[in-house]
Design a protein around this motif. Structure first.
Motif, PDB file in Angstrom:
ATOM      1  N   ALA A 231      -7.972  11.487  -0.392  1.00 56.08           N
ATOM      2  CA  ALA A 231      -7.114  10.564  -1.145  1.00 56.08           C
ATOM      3  C   ALA A 231      -7.441  10.603  -2.629  1.00 56.08           C
ATOM      4  O   ALA A 231      -6.598  10.261  -3.466  1.00 56.08           O
ATOM      5  N   ASN A 617      -2.960  -0.401  -9.060  1.00 61.12           N
ATOM      6  CA  ASN A 617      -2.478   0.856  -8.475  1.00 61.12           C
ATOM      7  C   ASN A 617      -3.373   2.055  -8.784  1.00 61.12           C
ATOM      8  O   ASN A 617      -2.982   3.182  -8.512  1.00 61.12           O
ATOM      9  N   THR A 619      -5.855   3.443  -7.441  1.00 60.12           N
ATOM     10  CA  THR A 619      -6.260   4.328  -6.345  1.00 60.12           C
ATOM     11  C   THR A 619      -5.204   5.369  -6.024  1.00 60.12           C
ATOM     12  O   THR A 619      -5.487   6.347  -5.318  1.00 60.12           O
ATOM     13  N   HIS A 620      -3.992   5.194  -6.541  1.00 58.05           N
ATOM     14  CA  HIS A 620      -2.910   6.149  -6.306  1.00 58.05           C
ATOM     15  C   HIS A 620      -2.628   6.998  -7.540  1.00 58.05           C
ATOM     16  O   HIS A 620      -1.622   7.705  -7.589  1.00 58.05           O
ATOM     17  N   ALA A 625      -8.810   7.064  -6.452  1.00 62.11           N
ATOM     18  CA  ALA A 625      -9.322   6.600  -5.155  1.00 62.11           C
ATOM     19  C   ALA A 625     -10.824   6.797  -5.026  1.00 62.11           C
ATOM     20  O   ALA A 625     -11.487   6.092  -4.255  1.00 62.11           O
TER      21      ALA A 625
END
Length: 729
Positions: A231, A617, A619-620, A625
């Motif tokens: 991720a 947001n 982590t995206h 991540a």
């Protein structure tokens, strides 16, 4: 150890980069934010993102926006005559031919250096003999001309380093980045011939890691099939690649887990380059790693994991001893308690044969005002780099029949020591010493005999007469004492009108130390400005506890510490909000964003470089991540609520007078990414707030790929700071 010359060069650029700001004087004239529906803090959860087009890194609409704001920023600031003066002055410093050519030990007593100047913009990897280097007028042989390569191939290559096969170290895997991205291309290079190996190993661009097994074999960890990354965007599958094989012929040997940050299988060698065993790692998060050992050879699939905390860091293999740094307390099977921060050692093969009964020895235990920055090895010695009250020392260790012994190397005291390179074939070390007002000096130290010789000093780049360095302690909101350095004229008037620059980082256990910055000295200190460096929690100045105090939902302590230092400067009447400017990059860019939204009343100028700003947001976004171990999980109810409460992008409020910030980033930054800065600036634009924005189309997370780009960025920053903070004094 070999190849450290490039890392030291990039570290020097990074340290010079962080020290670039100022402070001002008249009452702030700031536009007040007007409420609009596109504010992410007010928009419904299912509302379309009006700035979504900026997510497409190279999208036409996004780049049109970027170029327009670049033109606007450069146009506004370059009208100030100081812009061209600053750019010329800084570039002259960066390209000065009397700079110390940062040395790295190479095979056979040779010395390597990576050099950039006005002619060699992308740089030269070059080599000379020790005798020639020591003469002060070295005769260099060019190994790789990166400018010539870039011109021939039509790509702006950034040299990211080399991994050479021991013991001869002639065949090297060269990492080349397009514009400074973390993703790189890897090619096999013959040092003796000074050319890439025909039909040699070549790996296409990717975020990848490689390690030599033997002359015809290497382990490669990369994105083998599209989407086969974690991720965080990192590889987790290692395959064996043989010479002349295509990538699709490589055979898998190790696989991590997609849910983790990264994973790989590697090779452990002794100091002479002899194969010891295979190892592997699984990065469970940014601070927890499962370290595996394969004691029965390269084809072994039986992995041994020692019963140490996953926070413990494997720091070296020295005379059969495994060296670890503990980041949390650990109790052995015998009941011995080993405390966090300790450097421990034990017989690796014995431990792997009986892992349930590992009983280490403590080599060094820092006190509450110390930390261990790192470890390195020479042919016969283990060397620790130690911080004591944010000043450096190096200690040399030996392991023999009588056990462990050590002594402190007689290097300059009360300075910052940077271990540039250590020699596998002798006990020599190259060490730089510097301070805020002391230019860099290069020393060669013998880690066995203790002999220290000064090789060269950099000429002074600014007039430090009348300046002094002091260390103070501010009291944070929870009562914690937080140190900071202040560089200022000795006769400074305590009337609250002194332009002052405040810098900090506060994350990832990275310490901030005094360093010599010619640009800061010439363009700020010489003009009567003051500079403060805050050693706030979250960093590594005082070991793991200092870092852990600012993790996840405790992160407000980091921001409170920074504000406490600012308030201490104001209480001393050294400065005041109209005269106080701040700056930080990366995690420090997040720090600046939080300070902009939490305490806009304390600052009159804010430089926010390559930042994280959308903590809901993150982590995206790019490699975000991987940093949940530091910041927390936005999807966790408790951690997510805290992250939203401090997220700069979600806390811009209508009716608040904000200082006019300067957002800086790079299109080629594939670590944090440019989207954070783009969308925060676009939000300011949508809310009718003034701001400056500059996005370098190259440069990666360093925001610049060569000396010219650094000079341009410095000129923009100093002109902005001078206008905001010095013109009204």
């Amino acid at each position: 150890m070999r190849g450290a010359f490039l890392n030291s060069f990039m570290m020097a650029i990074a340290l010079a980069t962080v020290i670039t700001m100022a402070a001002s004087a008249q009452p702030r004239m700031t536009t007040v934010a007007k409420a609009i529906d596109s504010n992410p803090n007010k928009a419904p959860k299912d509302a379309a993102d009006p700035r979504a087009y900026l997510n497409e890194i190279d999208g036409d609409k996004a780049m049109t926006w970027v170029k327009a704001h670049n033109v606007s920023t450069v146009s506004k600031l370059s009208k100030d005559q100081r812009y061209s003066e600053y750019q010329a002055d800084i570039l002259k410093i960066l390209q000065a031919t009397d700079r110390i050519a940062s040395p790295g030990f190479a095979h056979g007593g040779m010395i390597d250096n990576f050099w950039q100047d006005g002619t060699h913009v992308q740089g030269l990897w070059r080599r000379t003999t020790w005798e020639s280097y020591r003469s002060g007028k070295p005769q260099w042989r060019t190994i790789l001309d990166v400018d010539a390569l870039s011109k021939a191939e039509g790509t702006t290559w950034v040299f990211e380093g080399e991994d050479c096969l021991p013991p001869a170290n002639n065949l090297c895997l060269i990492s080349l980045s397009d514009g400074g991205k973390d993703a790189d291309v890897v090619r096999e290079f013959d040092v003796a011939k000074g050319e890439f190996v025909k039909e040699g190993f070549v790996l296409p661009e990717g975020k990848q890691s490689v390690t030599w097994v033997d002359e015809n074999t290497m382990y490669v960890t990369r994105e083998w099939t599209p989407g086969e990354v974690t991720a965080s965007g990192y590889a987790y599958v290692t395959k064996v690649l043989k010479r002349s094989q295509s990538l699709d012929q490589a055979v898998e040997i190790f696989r991590g887990d997609k849910k983790h940050v990264s994973a790989a299988r590697r090779v452990l060698r002794d100091i002479a380059g002899k194969y010891v065993m295979d190892t592997s790692y699984r990065a469970l998060d940014f601070f927890n790693t499962e370290q595996g050992f394969y004691p029965n050879g390269r084809t072994d699939t039986h992995k041994v994991v020692l019963p140490l905390p996953t926070t413990a860091t494997f720091s070296g293999y020295y005379k059969g001893q495994a060296i670890y740094q503990l980041k949390s307390d650990w109790t052995s099977a015998k009941g011995t308690v080993f405390h966090n921060g300790a450097i421990i050692a034990f017989d690796l093969k014995a431990a792997l044969a009986d892992p349930a009964h590992v009983e280490p020895l403590v080599l060094f235990m820092p006190d509450e005002h110390q930390s261990v920055e790192g470890t390195t090895q020479t042919k016969n010695r283990l060397v620790l780099s130690i911080l004591s009250n944010v000043t450096s020392e190096l200690r040399s260790f030996d392991f023999g029949k009588g056990g462990w012994s050590s002594f402190k190397l007689a290097l300059p005291q009360n300075s910052t020591l940077s271990l540039t390179s250590s020699d596998d074939e002798s006990d020599h070390l190259f060490v730089f010493s510097e301070g805020f007002l002391e230019s860099s000096s290069l020393f060669c130290a013998d880690a066995a005999s203790g002999k220290v010789e000064m090789i060269k000093s950099t000429p002074e780049r600014f007039d430090a007469e009348g300046l002094q360095v002091q260390q103070f302690w501010a009291t944070s909101k929870d009562g914690t004492k937080v140190p900071y350095f202040l560089v200022a004229p000795k006769d400074l008037k305590l009337d609250g009108t002194n332009p002052t620059i405040l810098y900090a980082y506060g994350g990832f256990e990275i310490p901030m130390q005094p360093s010599y910055s010619a640009s800061l000295g010439m363009l700020w200190l010489e003009k009567g400005g003051a500079y403060a460096l805050a050693n706030i929690r979250g960093g590594g100045e005082f070991g793991p506890k200092w870092h852990e105090a600012g993790l996840k939902t405790h992160r407000q302590r980091v921001y409170d510490d920074f504000q406490a230092v600012a308030q201490d400067l104001i209480a001393k009447k050294l400065t005041s909000p109209p005269h106080l400017g701040i700056m930080g990059g990366s995690n420090g860019g997040l720090l600046m964003g939080v300070q902009l939204t939490e305490r806009p009343d304390l600052w009159n100028a804010v430089v926010i470089r390559v930042p994280l700003l959308d903590m809901v947001n993150f982590t995206h976004m790019s490699a975000g991540a991987s940093w949940q171990g530091e910041y927390g999980d936005p999807d966790d109810p408790v951690e997510g609520a805290f992250l939203r409460s401090i997220s700069p992008y979600h806390n811009v409020r209508a009716g608040v007078a904000y200082p006019e910030p300067f957002f800086e980033t790079s299109t080629k930054d594939d670590r944090v990414g440019p989207v954070h800065a783009r969308k925060m600036a676009a939000l300011f634009e949508d809310m009718g707030l003034p701001f400056y924005y500059y996005e370098n189309v190259e440069g990666g997370h360093a925001a610049a790929a060569n000396l010219q780009e650094h000079a341009r960025r410095y000129a923009l920053e100093y002109t902005y700071m001078s206008q905001k903070l010095m013109d009204n004094k």
